[in-house]
Structures are given as structure tokens and as C-alpha cells.
Write a protein that holds these residues in place. Sequence first.
Motif, PDB file in Angstrom:
ATOM      1  N   GLY A 178      47.619  28.777  31.948  1.00  0.00           N
ATOM      2  CA  GLY A 178      48.488  29.752  31.289  1.00  0.00           C
ATOM      3  C   GLY A 178      48.939  30.800  32.279  1.00  0.00           C
ATOM      4  N   VAL A 179      48.880  32.067  31.827  1.00  0.00           N
ATOM      5  CA  VAL A 179      49.323  33.166  32.692  1.00  0.00           C
ATOM      6  C   VAL A 179      48.239  34.240  32.744  1.00  0.00           C
ATOM      7  N   ALA A 180      48.202  34.957  33.865  1.00  0.00           N
ATOM      8  CA  ALA A 180      47.329  36.117  34.042  1.00  0.00           C
ATOM      9  C   ALA A 180      48.221  37.321  34.319  1.00  0.00           C
ATOM     10  N   ILE A 181      47.986  38.428  33.583  1.00  0.00           N
ATOM     11  CA  ILE A 181      48.808  39.636  33.711  1.00  0.00           C
ATOM     12  C   ILE A 181      47.910  40.778  34.184  1.00  0.00           C
ATOM     13  N   SER A 182      48.231  41.298  35.351  1.00  0.00           N
ATOM     14  CA  SER A 182      47.486  42.432  35.892  1.00  0.00           C
ATOM     15  C   SER A 182      48.263  43.712  35.604  1.00  0.00           C
ATOM     16  N   THR A 183      47.621  44.685  34.943  1.00  0.00           N
ATOM     17  CA  THR A 183      48.298  45.933  34.567  1.00  0.00           C
ATOM     18  C   THR A 183      48.115  46.989  35.668  1.00  0.00           C
ATOM     19  N   GLY A 184      48.698  48.136  35.404  1.00  0.00           N
ATOM     20  CA  GLY A 184      48.607  49.237  36.366  1.00  0.00           C
ATOM     21  C   GLY A 184      49.930  49.412  37.075  1.00  0.00           C
ATOM     22  N   ARG A 185      49.858  50.229  38.185  1.00  0.00           N
ATOM     23  CA  ARG A 185      51.070  50.508  38.945  1.00  0.00           C
ATOM     24  C   ARG A 185      51.667  49.252  39.559  1.00  0.00           C
ATOM     25  N   ASP A 186      50.802  48.329  39.899  1.00  0.00           N
ATOM     26  CA  ASP A 186      51.255  47.078  40.510  1.00  0.00           C
ATOM     27  C   ASP A 186      51.208  45.936  39.484  1.00  0.00           C
ATOM     28  N   SER A 187      51.763  46.168  38.311  1.00  0.00           N
ATOM     29  CA  SER A 187      51.746  45.142  37.264  1.00  0.00           C
ATOM     30  C   SER A 187      52.439  43.881  37.759  1.00  0.00           C
ATOM     31  N   THR A 188      51.693  42.825  37.729  1.00  0.00           N
ATOM     32  CA  THR A 188      52.228  41.536  38.193  1.00  0.00           C
ATOM     33  C   THR A 188      51.740  40.431  37.263  1.00  0.00           C
ATOM     34  N   VAL A 189      52.470  39.321  37.320  1.00  0.00           N
ATOM     35  CA  VAL A 189      52.135  38.155  36.494  1.00  0.00           C
ATOM     36  C   VAL A 189      51.980  36.958  37.410  1.00  0.00           C
ATOM     37  N   GLY A 190      50.956  36.156  37.143  1.00  0.00           N
ATOM     38  CA  GLY A 190      50.722  34.953  37.934  1.00  0.00           C
ATOM     39  C   GLY A 190      50.206  33.821  37.080  1.00  0.00           C
ATOM     40  N   ASN A 212      37.804  31.239  35.687  1.00  0.00           N
ATOM     41  CA  ASN A 212      39.226  31.549  35.647  1.00  0.00           C
ATOM     42  C   ASN A 212      39.735  31.767  37.064  1.00  0.00           C
ATOM     43  N   VAL A 213      40.828  31.076  37.365  1.00  0.00           N
ATOM     44  CA  VAL A 213      41.449  31.202  38.691  1.00  0.00           C
ATOM     45  C   VAL A 213      42.890  31.640  38.484  1.00  0.00           C
ATOM     46  N   SER A 214      43.242  32.825  38.963  1.00  0.00           N
ATOM     47  CA  SER A 214      44.607  33.337  38.825  1.00  0.00           C
ATOM     48  C   SER A 214      45.279  33.410  40.192  1.00  0.00           C
ATOM     49  N   PHE A 215      46.607  33.342  40.133  1.00  0.00           N
ATOM     50  CA  PHE A 215      47.406  33.412  41.363  1.00  0.00           C
ATOM     51  C   PHE A 215      48.418  34.547  41.195  1.00  0.00           C
ATOM     52  N   ILE A 216      47.948  35.765  41.465  1.00  0.00           N
ATOM     53  CA  ILE A 216      48.820  36.933  41.312  1.00  0.00           C
ATOM     54  C   ILE A 216      49.322  37.341  42.702  1.00  0.00           C
ATOM     55  N   ASP A 217      48.595  38.201  43.407  1.00  0.00           N
ATOM     56  CA  ASP A 217      48.929  38.481  44.808  1.00  0.00           C
ATOM     57  C   ASP A 217      48.202  37.490  45.705  1.00  0.00           C
ATOM     58  N   GLU A 218      46.933  37.340  45.397  1.00  0.00           N
ATOM     59  CA  GLU A 218      46.101  36.368  46.091  1.00  0.00           C
ATOM     60  C   GLU A 218      45.430  35.482  45.036  1.00  0.00           C
ATOM     61  N   THR A 219      44.594  34.599  45.523  1.00  0.00           N
ATOM     62  CA  THR A 219      43.835  33.756  44.584  1.00  0.00           C
ATOM     63  C   THR A 219      42.608  34.537  44.130  1.00  0.00           C
ATOM     64  N   ASP A 220      42.586  34.830  42.830  1.00  0.00           N
ATOM     65  CA  ASP A 220      41.466  35.572  42.244  1.00  0.00           C
ATOM     66  C   ASP A 220      40.609  34.601  41.424  1.00  0.00           C
ATOM     67  N   VAL A 221      39.297  34.703  41.613  1.00  0.00           N
ATOM     68  CA  VAL A 221      38.375  33.811  40.901  1.00  0.00           C
ATOM     69  C   VAL A 221      37.311  34.651  40.224  1.00  0.00           C
TER      70      VAL A 221
END
Length: 231
Positions: A178-190, A212-221
Motif C-alpha cells: 500500500g502506501v506509507a504517509i510521513s507527516t510533519g514539515r517534510d510530509s511525504t508519501v511512499g 513493514n517496509v516503506s520507501f519514502i526518502d530512504e528504505t525504512d523498516v
Amino acid sequence: MNNILWRHTSTLLALTSVTLVGMMPVRAENTTNTTISSDNSDNVVQKQENSSETPGTTLTSASALLTAPTSQIERTPTATTPQTESTQVAQVVSPGRTTRSGPSYIGIGGNIGLTGNTTLSEGAFTVISKIGLTRNLSARPAAVIGDNTVFLIPLTVDFPQENLEVTQLNIAPYIGGGVAISTGRDSTVGALISGGVDVPLSPQITATGGVNVSFIDETDVGVLVGVGYNF
């Protein structure tokens, strides 16, 4: 005188005999003709009787032909009205239903970060859930709460429960994305890849664990462990 009378009498008798003999064949022919006529009359009457029966047979056959389709029509099942597409979709997708892996639930848990630079890669408090959509599919939205909360919205395929003989527990694997949404000043979707297992503990409680493995700025696990209340 007597001789003359005798001659006339003999001549008359002879003529009478000839006349009678000549008439006999004619009567025989008439008799034969009468017999033939009588036989013909009988045949005609018989034919008429047969012909009078034939229409009855024809009508009976026609009646049978007409009756047969009617009976077939009566035996033919009534066609059911096809369901509309919207009705079928409503029957297949039912949010909150039980899937092959077990019932839907909502609960809390903890996240153990392994790598990355978002909250998913850190230790954090987590709100978890499972919302069954069909028999095989479910949505598993979760929130990893921290300085910059990360929302995880995966759609997963649920597998049937299997018994582990070692622990005597049933486990139900799932995997999806699916999708991962990071909030804050640097709100990004991956993009997001999610997989794990559900462990039914009781009719009301389900434990769960997954990666859970997300791909926002980097690979987050991150590794998620929690417990949910079934509904």
C-alpha cells in the motif's frame, strides 16, 4: 282338329321353355350384380366408418402434440432475475467482515525500528487495526506515533489459519502492499510492503506481528507487535 290344337299347344310350350331358359342367365347376372353392389355398399360403409374414425385419431394426435409442449413449458424452471453488478459488489465487499485469517479487530502495539530516518525506523507507540473487506482481502491501517507520525495503509491477502504443533497455536499469515504517509514539515508519501501473522488467542482477542517496509526518502523498516480486540 285335335292335331292342330296339339301342335299349337306344343309350339306354345316350346316357346315358353325357350323364354324361361333365356331369362335364367339374366337373373343370375342381376343376382351377382346385386351381391357385388351389396359388397361395395358394405365396403363404402366400412370406409366411411374408418374415415369417420380417422379424424378422431388425427385430432387425438394433434391434441397430444399440442399438450406435449405445454407440459414441457410447465416443467421448465422459471428463470431467475440476474443480480445487478452493484448488488454483487455489495455482497462481495463487506467492510468489517471476518476473513480466512480470522475476525476484524482494532488494538494497540509497539514498533521496533530497524533502519531509516522516519518514525517507522524508531521505537514508537502504534495503533493497529484489521478491517476485513472480502473473504481473502483486508485493509490493515496503522499509525506509528512519534515526532512525525507515519500512517501505514496496506491492503493484504489473508491466508487460512494453520496450526503450529510446537506451540499448539493457530497462525494466519498475510502479505500485501500500500502506501506509507510521513507527516510533519517534510510530509511525504511512499510505497509500502507489509507482511506478518495473526494469532487468535480467544474469540475476543487476536495477537499480531509483522514487518513493514516503506520507501519514502530512504528504505525504512519497522517490526510491529500488538494485540487487538475482535469485532
